[in-house]
Design a protein around this motif. Sequence first.
Motif, PDB file in Angstrom:
ATOM      1  N   TYR A   4       6.343  82.167  78.770  1.00 58.54           N
ATOM      2  CA  TYR A   4       7.779  82.460  78.780  1.00 58.54           C
ATOM      3  C   TYR A   4       8.317  82.394  80.213  1.00 58.54           C
ATOM      4  O   TYR A   4       9.411  81.863  80.464  1.00 58.54           O
ATOM      5  N   ASN A  39       8.313  78.737  81.298  1.00 60.51           N
ATOM      6  CA  ASN A  39       9.288  78.017  80.483  1.00 60.51           C
ATOM      7  C   ASN A  39       9.218  76.494  80.705  1.00 60.51           C
ATOM      8  O   ASN A  39      10.175  75.886  81.229  1.00 60.51           O
ATOM      9  N   SER A  82       9.572  79.731  70.092  1.00 60.48           N
ATOM     10  CA  SER A  82      10.952  79.320  69.831  1.00 60.48           C
ATOM     11  C   SER A  82      11.882  79.396  71.036  1.00 60.48           C
ATOM     12  O   SER A  82      12.916  78.719  71.066  1.00 60.48           O
ATOM     13  N   ALA A  83      11.533  80.195  72.038  1.00 59.93           N
ATOM     14  CA  ALA A  83      12.407  80.333  73.205  1.00 59.93           C
ATOM     15  C   ALA A  83      12.036  79.397  74.350  1.00 59.93           C
ATOM     16  O   ALA A  83      12.693  79.395  75.396  1.00 59.93           O
TER      17      ALA A  83
END
Length: 272
Positions: free
Chosen positions: A160, A163, A191-192
């Motif tokens: 995360y 990214n 999903s992020a």
Amino acid sequence: EILETETGFINGSTVNTEELMKLQPDVVFYSASRKELGETLRKAGFPAVAISVNKWEYNCIETLNHWISLLGQMFPENDKAKIVEEYSTKVYDLVQSRVSTIPEAERERAFFLFQYSETNLQTSGKLFFGQWWADAIGVKNVAEELSTDNSVSVNMEQIYAWNPSLIFITNFTTADADALYNNTVGTYDWSAIDAVINQRVYKMPLGMYYWFPPCSDCPLALQWMAKHLYPDLFTDIDMDKEIKDYFQKFYGVTLSDEDLHTLYNPPAESAM
């Protein structure tokens, strides 16, 4: 015929030299990382040759060229060593000449998903093949900060934070892009992540061998990755034609369109 090959001389990683002797090999190749096995083979009377995958600091093209050069010395009647080196060097120089012009701020952020299961999530840090591929194709390896040699375990919190803008999935896992798009493995949630949001997750092809570590298809892997990342820079490269021509020239194998489809979309059962 390969399905009928006698393999009783090995169980896992344990080699039975008496069974191996029955095959009367002229030469035995073994992993350079297993020095004790090399000593065992030589003491048993086998001409044993070590093959390394990381002697050249995970440089896949250089590793391939050294492998073929070694084989060329052992089998001088084969003329492939020179043409393999010429082709692989030409491809590397071509890719470098184009991606080197990309400003640092515009370079993609890549994450290499090496192994993936409900309990295992591994990538390539600075000291593994992913770093070489990233440097070769002009992207940033988001896990470059990790200095563990070989693959390294990570967690979703790290991903995360990184990214990545794109993800390459190796053939060392059964997972494909859909596994990340649909979160079908364990409790992981991708999903992020930008690469998932923008549908930029790519399963690496499978030719003569996996396209992540060094293999005889390395020049093809380099072009495939570069073209996927920066299509505008490589509009002149037709991967279908490049692969078919390469297989014909270097392997004497004529690929059909169906063969190409399988190469681009390796089945899950081909994973290690």
